[in-house]
Design a protein around this motif. Structure first.
Motif, PDB file in Angstrom:
ATOM      1  N   THR A  77       0.845  -1.184   0.000  1.00  0.00           N
ATOM      2  CA  THR A  77       0.000   0.000   0.000  1.00  0.00           C
ATOM      3  C   THR A  77       0.885   1.240   0.000  1.00  0.00           C
ATOM      4  OG1 THR A  77      -0.072   0.132   2.409  1.00  0.00           O
ATOM      5  CG2 THR A  77      -1.754  -1.227   1.326  1.00  0.00           C
ATOM      6  N   LYS A  78       0.285   2.395  -0.194  1.00  0.00           N
ATOM      7  CA  LYS A  78       1.040   3.650  -0.178  1.00  0.00           C
ATOM      8  C   LYS A  78       1.677   3.875   1.184  1.00  0.00           C
ATOM      9  CE  LYS A  78       0.629   8.540  -1.399  1.00  0.00           C
ATOM     10  NZ  LYS A  78      -0.292   9.616  -1.862  1.00  0.00           N
ATOM     11  N   GLU A  79       0.961   3.547   2.245  1.00  0.00           N
ATOM     12  CA  GLU A  79       1.508   3.710   3.602  1.00  0.00           C
ATOM     13  C   GLU A  79       2.719   2.816   3.810  1.00  0.00           C
ATOM     14  OE1 GLU A  79       0.307   2.878   8.280  1.00  0.00           O
ATOM     15  OE2 GLU A  79      -1.145   2.519   6.687  1.00  0.00           O
ATOM     16  N   SER A 102       4.705   1.570   1.491  1.00  0.00           N
ATOM     17  CA  SER A 102       5.811   2.041   0.649  1.00  0.00           C
ATOM     18  C   SER A 102       6.549   3.193   1.314  1.00  0.00           C
ATOM     19  CB  SER A 102       5.282   2.485  -0.720  1.00  0.00           C
ATOM     20  OG  SER A 102       4.705   1.407  -1.410  1.00  0.00           O
ATOM     21  N   GLY A 103       5.816   4.043   2.033  1.00  0.00           N
ATOM     22  CA  GLY A 103       6.433   5.175   2.705  1.00  0.00           C
ATOM     23  C   GLY A 103       7.285   4.781   3.892  1.00  0.00           C
ATOM     24  N   GLU A 140       8.234   1.915  -6.119  1.00  0.00           N
ATOM     25  CA  GLU A 140       6.889   2.023  -6.676  1.00  0.00           C
ATOM     26  C   GLU A 140       6.199   0.686  -6.463  1.00  0.00           C
ATOM     27  OE1 GLU A 140       7.112   3.120 -10.739  1.00  0.00           O
ATOM     28  OE2 GLU A 140       8.125   5.038 -10.371  1.00  0.00           O
ATOM     29  N   GLU A 163       2.096  -1.419  -5.747  1.00  0.00           N
ATOM     30  CA  GLU A 163       0.644  -1.414  -5.681  1.00  0.00           C
ATOM     31  C   GLU A 163       0.201  -2.788  -5.208  1.00  0.00           C
ATOM     32  OE1 GLU A 163      -3.157  -0.761  -8.695  1.00  0.00           O
ATOM     33  OE2 GLU A 163      -1.160  -0.069  -9.275  1.00  0.00           O
TER      34      GLU A 163
END
Length: 485
Positions: free
Chosen positions: A298-300, A302-303, A342, A344
């Motif tokens: 998820t974006k979280e 990945s951060g 990157e 998803e």
């Protein structure tokens, strides 16, 4: 009726004016009260606050905590004076910078008051205790890891001996030995990762940067990991671009970067999935790309993927120490490169690493990007000069004032300096610089944007002033000339 209305409005006019005056008075009292409250709040802060005047590095105001932490910085003095302990403005604007001053560790940040021309507010925080705890923790991790390594090596050796004599064990016993061996391997990996982190934190990680073939390193690591990947029935594709330039890097650490990224892709990709590793050229960089068809993030996630001990929240996430990617990020930073991710969920993950390329040509040319180059220029010149210097692969230190340039020149020697004649008092910069090449004309390159007129006295030095667009090439020629000397 109209006359009555006019007369009434004339009688009311003074009353309206008095009301306006009263409202203005109330507004002034409210503003004064808010200013007083703000001043009291700033004065009572546990962090130091330093504010500079618009368009200048001169200190306009400091709060009591700043006076306690940095007694030498008072209103009227320059925040980047030669004896100032403050870090370069650019570093403080980008992130928190820690400095050591009078037995204290201070974390410094800066933020513009609107824009840089409106002034800057510096925040100074005492982090001495935090730094001490981190240092103690690092020392403990290093000591514990060293103490664990010896018995683990012995255990692993004896278990491997048992594994080589399966005829003397039952099937159940052989299963136990396999479990012990896998567990030991995980512990050895964890200890090695902890030791690497301890070396990185204590700045004791030895690096030896030189021209290396990244494509060759990728093939070596892929061959070593081939059995593990085949065991999981995964497809591994390796693509190395032709005519790939050499990278300026530490061979062992580059292999570690590749191995950790490939291991991460292997662990988080299902059986029968696909892993691809590519090596490409990108101007002054060599790019390593590791892509997989795994579970993704998820974006979280990945951060946070480069945080130490962080692991994804997926229920089917494989085991691991959560240190591999953190080590990769630290090693890439040591090479002055960058790494991005990157991803998803359900669509896989791609990591992209850039390492500086070694310049083509002779060995002396390849060492140019390790040259010590000082750039003294206005902020507006950064967008013009920095990309060109990066493309040439030349490492450089950027300062924006003569005082800051003089300070760093006292701390270290530079081979060549690029000096913007549009800065305030460039003559002072020339006087302060102590460069390895003692001949001023060979050691300093003056440049101009064609808008700011050269200040008086520059022409008398007999030095050519080049256009800002020509400055990088002039620097390259000066470095080559010094190598030939």
């Amino acid at each position: 009726m109209p006359r009555l209305s006019i007369a009434r409005s004339r009688r009311l006019a003074p009353i309206g004016a008095l009301a306006l005056v009263a409202a203005l008075a109330r507004s002034r009292r409210r503003i004064k009260s808010e200013r007083r409250r703000l001043a009291m709040t700033i004065a009572s802060l546990g962090d130091g606050v330093i504010v500079t005047e618009p368009g200048s590095t001169t200190i306009a105001a400091v709060n009591p905590r700043a006076s306690e932490l940095l007694p030498g910085l008072v209103p009227g003095r320059s925040v980047d004076s030669q004896d100032s302990p403050m870090p370069p403005l650019r570093s403080a604007l980008e992130s928190e910078t820690t400095i050591e001053y009078r037995d204290r560790s201070l974390a410094v940040t800066a933020a513009p008051l609107g824009s840089l021309s409106d002034g800057v507010v510096w925040t100074v925080r005492d982090v001495t205790e935090r730094v001490r705890r981190e240092r103690t923790r690092s020392e403990f991790v290093a000591t514990a890891s060293h103490e664990l390594r010896s018995p683990l090596t012995s255990i692993k050796g004896f278990v491997e001996l048992l594994e080589r004599s399966p005829e003397q064990m039952s099937e159940r016993q052989r299963g136990f030995v396999e479990i012990i061996l896998r567990s030991t391997d995980r512990l050895v990996d964890l200890v090695n990762d902890l030791l690497d982190l301890a070396r990185i934190d204590s700045h004791q990680l030895e690096t030896s940067h030189g021209p290396i073939d990244v494509g060759e390193a990728v093939h070596e690591v892929a061959e070593l990991m081939g059995a593990r990947i085949a065991e999981k029935r995964q497809e591994l594709v390796v693509c190395v671009a032709p005519s790939l330039p050499l990278a300026l890097a530490d061979p062992g650490q580059v292999r570690q970067i590749i191995a950790n990224l490939l291991t991460n892709a292997h662990q988080y990709t299902r059986a029968g999935g696909r892993i691809e590793i590519r090596v490409e050229s990108e101007r002054a960089w060599v790019r390593i790309i590791v892509a997989d068809s795994g579970m993704g993030m998820t974006k979280e996630e990945s951060g946070r993927v480069f945080e130490r001990f962080y692991r994804g929240h997926q229920a089917n996430a494989p085991g691991g120490t959560g240190l591999g990617l953190s080590i990769v990020k630290s090693l890439v930073d040591l090479h002055h490169g960058d790494i991005v991710v990157e991803s998803e969920p359900g669509r896989g993950t791609t990591f992209s690493v850039r390492l500086p390329a070694a310049l083509r040509g002779s060995e002396s040319d390849r060492s140019l990007e390790r040259s010590r180059v000082l750039v003294v220029a206005r902020e507006s010149m950064h967008s013009v000069l920095a990309p060109a210097l990066d493309e040439l692969g030349i490492e450089h230190r950027w300062e924006r004032s003569g005082a800051a340039a003089a300070r760093v020149s006292g701390e270290r020697r530079f081979e060549v300096a690029l000096v913007d004649v549009g800065i305030r008092n460039p003559q002072a910069v020339l006087q302060a610089l102590e460069l390895r090449g003692r001949r001023l004309r060979r050691a300093v390159i003056l440049f101009s944007d064609g808008l700011a007129p050269p200040p008086p006295g520059i022409g008398g030095l007999g030095m050519e002033v080049v256009a800002v667009e020509d400055a990088p090439q002039a620097l390259l020629e000066a470095l080559r000339g010094k190598r030939e000397d």
